[in-house]
Design an enzyme around this catalytic site. Sequence first.
Site, mmCIF file in Angstrom:
data_model
loop_
_atom_site.group_PDB
_atom_site.id
_atom_site.type_symbol
_atom_site.label_atom_id
_atom_site.label_comp_id
_atom_site.label_asym_id
_atom_site.label_seq_id
_atom_site.Cartn_x
_atom_site.Cartn_y
_atom_site.Cartn_z
ATOM 1 N N GLU A 275 -4.594 4.424 5.751
ATOM 2 C CA GLU A 275 -4.427 4.136 4.322
ATOM 3 C C GLU A 275 -5.045 5.299 3.532
ATOM 4 O O GLU A 275 -4.581 5.685 2.471
ATOM 5 C CB GLU A 275 -5.131 2.812 3.976
ATOM 6 C CG GLU A 275 -4.951 2.410 2.542
ATOM 7 C CD GLU A 275 -5.611 1.079 2.202
ATOM 8 O OE1 GLU A 275 -5.410 0.088 2.918
ATOM 9 O OE2 GLU A 275 -6.335 1.053 1.191
ATOM 10 N N ARG B 156 0.807 -1.239 0.000
ATOM 11 C CA ARG B 156 0.000 0.000 0.000
ATOM 12 C C ARG B 156 0.833 1.280 0.000
ATOM 13 O O ARG B 156 0.465 2.289 0.602
ATOM 14 C CB ARG B 156 -0.967 0.052 1.183
ATOM 15 C CG ARG B 156 -2.072 -0.939 1.168
ATOM 16 C CD ARG B 156 -2.931 -0.906 -0.114
ATOM 17 N NE ARG B 156 -3.753 -2.075 -0.090
ATOM 18 C CZ ARG B 156 -3.330 -3.271 -0.544
ATOM 19 N NH1 ARG B 156 -2.154 -3.396 -1.136
ATOM 20 N NH2 ARG B 156 -4.087 -4.314 -0.461
ATOM 21 N N SER C 245 -10.773 0.207 3.206
ATOM 22 C CA SER C 245 -9.989 0.117 4.443
ATOM 23 C C SER C 245 -9.508 1.499 4.872
ATOM 24 O O SER C 245 -8.869 2.199 4.085
ATOM 25 C CB SER C 245 -8.757 -0.762 4.229
ATOM 26 O OG SER C 245 -9.155 -2.021 3.759
HETATM 27 C C1 LIG Z 1 -15.431 0.281 -1.290
HETATM 28 C C2 LIG Z 1 -13.955 0.500 -1.486
HETATM 29 C C3 LIG Z 1 -13.113 -0.598 -1.622
HETATM 30 C C4 LIG Z 1 -11.741 -0.427 -1.814
HETATM 31 N N1 LIG Z 1 -10.961 -1.525 -1.954
HETATM 32 C C5 LIG Z 1 -9.631 -1.396 -2.161
HETATM 33 C C6 LIG Z 1 -8.805 -2.555 -2.339
HETATM 34 O O1 LIG Z 1 -9.280 -3.682 -2.343
HETATM 35 N N2 LIG Z 1 -7.483 -2.355 -2.519
HETATM 36 C C7 LIG Z 1 -6.916 -1.110 -2.557
HETATM 37 O O2 LIG Z 1 -5.705 -1.017 -2.730
HETATM 38 N N3 LIG Z 1 -7.674 -0.003 -2.403
HETATM 39 C C8 LIG Z 1 -9.008 -0.105 -2.208
HETATM 40 N N4 LIG Z 1 -9.796 1.010 -2.035
HETATM 41 C C9 LIG Z 1 -9.157 2.334 -2.025
HETATM 42 C C10 LIG Z 1 -9.189 3.059 -3.401
HETATM 43 O O3 LIG Z 1 -10.114 2.478 -4.263
HETATM 44 C C11 LIG Z 1 -7.813 3.063 -4.080
HETATM 45 O O4 LIG Z 1 -6.839 3.624 -3.242
HETATM 46 C C12 LIG Z 1 -7.824 3.837 -5.402
HETATM 47 O O5 LIG Z 1 -6.604 3.639 -6.078
HETATM 48 C C13 LIG Z 1 -8.045 5.325 -5.208
HETATM 49 O O6 LIG Z 1 -8.253 5.886 -6.482
HETATM 50 P P1 LIG Z 1 -8.945 7.293 -6.680
HETATM 51 O O7 LIG Z 1 -8.844 7.644 -8.122
HETATM 52 O O8 LIG Z 1 -10.294 7.298 -6.108
HETATM 53 O O9 LIG Z 1 -7.933 8.221 -5.852
HETATM 54 P P2 LIG Z 1 -8.262 9.524 -5.012
HETATM 55 O O10 LIG Z 1 -9.002 9.162 -3.777
HETATM 56 O O11 LIG Z 1 -8.850 10.574 -5.876
HETATM 57 O O12 LIG Z 1 -6.772 9.959 -4.607
HETATM 58 C C14 LIG Z 1 -5.993 9.138 -3.753
HETATM 59 C C15 LIG Z 1 -4.609 9.776 -3.608
HETATM 60 O O13 LIG Z 1 -3.911 9.748 -4.854
HETATM 61 C C16 LIG Z 1 -3.569 11.073 -5.291
HETATM 62 N N5 LIG Z 1 -3.801 11.080 -6.747
HETATM 63 C C17 LIG Z 1 -4.952 10.784 -7.402
HETATM 64 N N6 LIG Z 1 -4.750 10.821 -8.735
HETATM 65 C C18 LIG Z 1 -3.440 11.163 -8.936
HETATM 66 C C19 LIG Z 1 -2.633 11.378 -10.093
HETATM 67 N N7 LIG Z 1 -3.115 11.239 -11.333
HETATM 68 N N8 LIG Z 1 -1.335 11.739 -9.907
HETATM 69 C C20 LIG Z 1 -0.821 11.886 -8.656
HETATM 70 N N9 LIG Z 1 -1.538 11.695 -7.521
HETATM 71 C C21 LIG Z 1 -2.835 11.343 -7.667
HETATM 72 C C22 LIG Z 1 -4.504 12.004 -4.515
HETATM 73 O O14 LIG Z 1 -3.928 13.279 -4.346
HETATM 74 C C23 LIG Z 1 -4.649 11.253 -3.193
HETATM 75 O O15 LIG Z 1 -3.554 11.508 -2.361
HETATM 76 C C24 LIG Z 1 -11.186 0.881 -1.859
HETATM 77 C C25 LIG Z 1 -12.034 1.993 -1.741
HETATM 78 C C26 LIG Z 1 -13.408 1.811 -1.564
HETATM 79 C C27 LIG Z 1 -14.304 3.009 -1.481
#
Ligand SMILES: Cc1cc2nc3c(=O)[nH]c(=O)nc-3n(C[C@H](O)[C@H](O)[C@H](O)COP(=O)(O)OP(=O)(O)OC[C@H]3O[C@@H](n4cnc5c(N)ncnc54)[C@H](O)[C@@H]3O)c2cc1C
Length: 336
Positions: A331, A160, A235
């Site tokens: 996380e 992570r 998480s």
């Molecule tokens: C129901 C649920 C289940 C989940 N299950 C998992 C799982 O099984 N495994 C897992 O690993 N995660 C899981 N997650 C967490 C999440 O889905 C991941 O971390 C995902 O990669 C976040 O993507 P996002 O586009 O929504 O990022 P955001 O929430 O928009 O951003 C997350 C971080 O990344 C940065 N960021 C976003 N885009 C960029 C970019 N293009 N360049 C640089 N920085 C950037 C942001 O500034 C922030 O710090 C889950 C979340 C939910 C709601």
Amino acid sequence: METHITSLKEYNTFGIEVTATNFNNAKSEDEILDFITKSESKPLILGGGSNILFKNNITKPILKIDIKGIKIIEENEESIYISVGAGENWNDFVKWSLVNNYGGIENLSLIPGNVGSAPIQNIGAYGVELNDIFHSCRAISIDEKKLKIFKKEQCDFTYRSSIFKGKLKNKYIISSVTFKLSKTNHIINSEYKPLKDLLLNKGNLDPTIQDISKLVIKIRTNKLPDPKKIGNCGSFFKNPIISITNFEKLMKRNNNIPYYKISKNEFKIPAAWLIEECGFKGITEGKTGTHKKHALVVVNKGGASGEEIYRFSQKIKKSVLKKFNILLEEEVNIFE
Ligand SMILES: Cc1cc2nc3c(=O)[nH]c(=O)nc-3n(C[C@H](O)[C@H](O)[C@H](O)COP(=O)(O)OP(=O)(O)OC[C@H]3O[C@@H](n4cnc5c(N)ncnc54)[C@H](O)[C@@H]3O)c2cc1C
């Protein structure tokens, strides 16, 4: 590029009602470069908002990355290299890969969020992590306003985490990611216990990548709350990794503790178990709480503020520290 004041409720899966006074999006690398050149302060980068907690209204500029496109870069008989725009939805890309019978990301089905955020915390589930199929990414330095290509070995991927969550945190904006997927002889990852049990139950000893995806979706929809119905970010904390010395001390007091040995000297403990042992599973506290099926998932029970969710998460953290002497690490990314 559009600039406007906006509610962020639709842009975070916690469903927190906060506003941004300077909300922007970028649909190309040129738009990112243009924005960071003109902007007076560093932007907060936003993808799908599924791993962030907004504590307050945001006055800093927000830059949402909306770069689209899936391009095949190179292929041979066994493998294919695919470059995907940072703004593509992760699960849409997984579905696309399955339709084309490209293997490697089926265990990561249904993870919310966008492709550009996937390397930030090296997303992982059911025995597979992003770094298993990551080839490289294109990213723009916010300070130097220059494009750089990061190869896998430069990304410091660990559980992570990556260089983008570590020493280069908030320094680069990822614009696209290139993956190496398999075209034939797919490696099936079915060792994760719930997955293995389901396959055995079905008598399926030779699953396809499509079978694995279907089962992963089944397990996930059973266990995790749908953010469209109940606000959450998956998480909230990472599973702590502790040294053998601390593990042995812990075992003396709790010999029923579940664990996963990750090396000779390190053990991973499920944070959900620690939280449950502290009495937090499925509880409600004001407008927040934890999910009834998964203690690690902090939820917005309707109308909670970011501050409330944050305070509740810190209460959990203190309780686990007191009972087990383990400091949980978030996380979720907290945006002040
Ligand atoms: C129901 C649920 C289940 C989940 N299950 C998992 C799982 O099984 N495994 C897992 O690993 N995660 C899981 N997650 C967490 C999440 O889905 C991941 O971390 C995902 O990669 C976040 O993507 P996002 O586009 O929504 O990022 P955001 O929430 O928009 O951003 C997350 C971080 O990344 C940065 N960021 C976003 N885009 C960029 C970019 N293009 N360049 C640089 N920085 C950037 C942001 O500034 C922030 O710090 C889950 C979340 C939910 C709601």
